[in-house]
Scaffold this motif. Structure first.
Motif, PDB file in Angstrom:
ATOM      1  N   ASP A  26      -8.584  61.336   5.798  1.00 23.76           N
ATOM      2  CA  ASP A  26      -9.526  62.320   5.259  1.00 23.76           C
ATOM      3  C   ASP A  26     -10.930  61.750   5.067  1.00 23.76           C
ATOM      4  O   ASP A  26     -11.832  62.465   4.607  1.00 23.76           O
ATOM      5  N   GLY A  27     -11.117  60.478   5.395  1.00 27.57           N
ATOM      6  CA  GLY A  27     -12.440  59.875   5.276  1.00 27.57           C
ATOM      7  C   GLY A  27     -12.915  59.688   3.852  1.00 27.57           C
ATOM      8  O   GLY A  27     -14.110  59.835   3.546  1.00 27.57           O
ATOM      9  N   ARG A  28     -11.998  59.310   2.962  1.00 30.09           N
ATOM     10  CA  ARG A  28     -12.340  59.175   1.545  1.00 30.09           C
ATOM     11  C   ARG A  28     -12.883  57.793   1.167  1.00 30.09           C
ATOM     12  O   ARG A  28     -13.204  57.557   0.014  1.00 30.09           O
ATOM     13  N   ILE A  29     -12.942  56.884   2.117  1.00 27.68           N
ATOM     14  CA  ILE A  29     -13.396  55.520   1.818  1.00 27.68           C
ATOM     15  C   ILE A  29     -14.895  55.413   2.080  1.00 27.68           C
ATOM     16  O   ILE A  29     -15.388  55.781   3.142  1.00 27.68           O
ATOM     17  N   HIS A  30     -15.610  54.876   1.100  1.00 27.25           N
ATOM     18  CA  HIS A  30     -17.057  54.730   1.209  1.00 27.25           C
ATOM     19  C   HIS A  30     -17.468  53.331   0.754  1.00 27.25           C
ATOM     20  O   HIS A  30     -16.729  52.640   0.045  1.00 27.25           O
ATOM     21  N   GLU A  31     -18.635  52.923   1.157  1.00 25.62           N
ATOM     22  CA  GLU A  31     -19.242  51.672   0.679  1.00 25.62           C
ATOM     23  C   GLU A  31     -18.270  50.493   0.788  1.00 25.62           C
ATOM     24  O   GLU A  31     -18.111  49.717  -0.157  1.00 25.62           O
ATOM     25  N   ILE A  32     -17.641  50.356   1.912  1.00 27.64           N
ATOM     26  CA  ILE A  32     -16.666  49.277   2.074  1.00 27.64           C
ATOM     27  C   ILE A  32     -17.360  48.051   2.665  1.00 27.64           C
ATOM     28  O   ILE A  32     -18.125  48.153   3.627  1.00 27.64           O
ATOM     29  N   ASN A  33     -17.096  46.904   2.056  1.00 24.99           N
ATOM     30  CA  ASN A  33     -17.726  45.653   2.479  1.00 24.99           C
ATOM     31  C   ASN A  33     -16.740  44.501   2.337  1.00 24.99           C
ATOM     32  O   ASN A  33     -15.816  44.554   1.516  1.00 24.99           O
ATOM     33  N   ARG A  34     -16.972  43.470   3.129  1.00 29.68           N
ATOM     34  CA  ARG A  34     -16.146  42.262   3.048  1.00 29.68           C
ATOM     35  C   ARG A  34     -17.034  41.035   2.995  1.00 29.68           C
ATOM     36  O   ARG A  34     -17.951  40.881   3.798  1.00 29.68           O
ATOM     37  N   VAL A  35     -16.767  40.162   2.016  1.00 28.88           N
ATOM     38  CA  VAL A  35     -17.399  38.853   1.939  1.00 28.88           C
ATOM     39  C   VAL A  35     -16.283  37.827   1.827  1.00 28.88           C
ATOM     40  O   VAL A  35     -15.502  37.857   0.870  1.00 28.88           O
ATOM     41  N   ASP A  36     -16.193  36.949   2.811  1.00 30.46           N
ATOM     42  CA  ASP A  36     -15.068  36.014   2.915  1.00 30.46           C
ATOM     43  C   ASP A  36     -13.776  36.836   3.001  1.00 30.46           C
ATOM     44  O   ASP A  36     -13.647  37.668   3.878  1.00 30.46           O
ATOM     45  N   ALA A  79      -5.189  52.853   1.014  1.00 29.43           N
ATOM     46  CA  ALA A  79      -6.137  53.398   1.991  1.00 29.43           C
ATOM     47  C   ALA A  79      -7.117  52.333   2.463  1.00 29.43           C
ATOM     48  O   ALA A  79      -7.414  52.221   3.659  1.00 29.43           O
ATOM     49  N   VAL A  80      -7.608  51.521   1.538  1.00 25.85           N
ATOM     50  CA  VAL A  80      -8.555  50.460   1.896  1.00 25.85           C
ATOM     51  C   VAL A  80      -7.879  49.405   2.770  1.00 25.85           C
ATOM     52  O   VAL A  80      -8.442  48.950   3.776  1.00 25.85           O
ATOM     53  N   LEU A  81      -6.669  49.013   2.419  1.00 25.62           N
ATOM     54  CA  LEU A  81      -5.949  48.026   3.224  1.00 25.62           C
ATOM     55  C   LEU A  81      -5.686  48.553   4.630  1.00 25.62           C
ATOM     56  O   LEU A  81      -5.840  47.825   5.621  1.00 25.62           O
TER      57      LEU A  81
END
Length: 273
Positions: A26-36, A79-81
């Motif tokens: 449903d496209g509910r994930i926003h502002e996703i970022n990865r550091v290390d 959802a993020v995973l």
């Protein structure tokens, strides 16, 4: 920890996995970022929820500020995973390293000092990293932790949603890595006291608060045993645990009792080394 659908399923129930799939679709994930190996994101549900996972950590060390109190991770974390499984995120750590390598030393120092001057939590972690002992007492640390309980639901005494205690656990870990076990024990004890005194106001998300309590209590016992070599200091710590077993939250009493026994045993092992 290897990231794939099977390992994601391992940290949640089947029903939650399906809901996480729907949230992703449903496209509910926003502002996703990865550091290390750390991924942060905002996931929209009945409101916006902050999510954090550690891809290199056993169980992914999931955190979400939603009120989920079931088994395993919540649908927002799932959802993020799954988003990371489907479309691996670029690691922004290299960009940070490049920026740090190219930064002017004086400008970097000025920026860091400005940030440290206005962010007490960052300042405490910085001082811990460079080897300074804690500048706060148990009571001072407790005031900050207790305030988080008050701020979570200011209109009511009851707490319905998780509280992120990461800043205090990170601070304690900084002290442990520096071998400053007495300072780490101070932070852990503040967490233990605050969680014990506020536990009866928790309504829902019991697993979250119980897990934080056990983690803080285990850390306290480990650090007291590592820091204190004289019998009187250990006796004082055991007396604190025994007193909490008698006067604290009833369903936590057995944890305090066990911690007192563990501390005596660890202290005995230390004295024999």
């Amino acid at each position: 920890m290897e990231l794939n659908e099977d390992t994601v399923r391992d940290v949640c129930t089947d029903a939650v996995f399906e809901r996480g799939e729907r949230y992703l679709a449903d496209g509910r994930i926003h502002e996703i970022n990865r550091v290390d190996s750390t991924v942060t994101a905002v996931v929209s549900g009945s409101r916006q929820y902050d999510v954090r996972v550690g891809l290199a950590t056993d169980g992914f060390a999931p955190w979400c500020d939603c009120p989920y109190d079931g088994s395993g991770a919540c649908k927002h974390v799932v959802a993020v995973l799954l988003r990371c499984v489907d479309d691996p995120l670029p690691d922004e750590g290299d960009q940070l390293d490049a920026a740090l390598d190219g930064a002017d030393a004086d400008e970097l120092r000025a920026f860091l000092r400005d940030e440290l001057a206005t962010d007490a939590n960052l300042r405490d972690r910085f001082l811990a990293r460079v080897g300074e002992p804690t500048r706060q007492s148990v009571d001072e640390l407790r005031t900050s932790i207790d305030r988080r309980f008050e701020e979570t639901n200011p209109e009511y005494h009851v707490v319905f949603e998780p509280i992120d205690f990461t800043e205090w656990f990170d601070l304690a870990n900084e002290y442990r890595e520096q071998g400053r076990y007495a300072s780490a024990a101070t932070v852990y004890r503040a967490l233990v006291e605050s969680l014990d005194d506020n536990m009866e106001r928790v309504d829902g998300v019991y697993d979250h608060f119980s897990s934080a309590f056990r983690r803080a209590l285990d850390g306290y016992v480990d650090c007291v045993a590592a820091a204190e070599r004289d019998a009187a200091a250990v006796t004082d710590a055991v007396a604190f645990l025994d007193d909490r077993a008698m006067s604290g939250t009833p369903f936590l009493a057995e944890h305090f009792e066990k911690a007192a026994v563990d501390l005596r045993e660890k202290a005995d092992e230390q004295s024999c080394e």
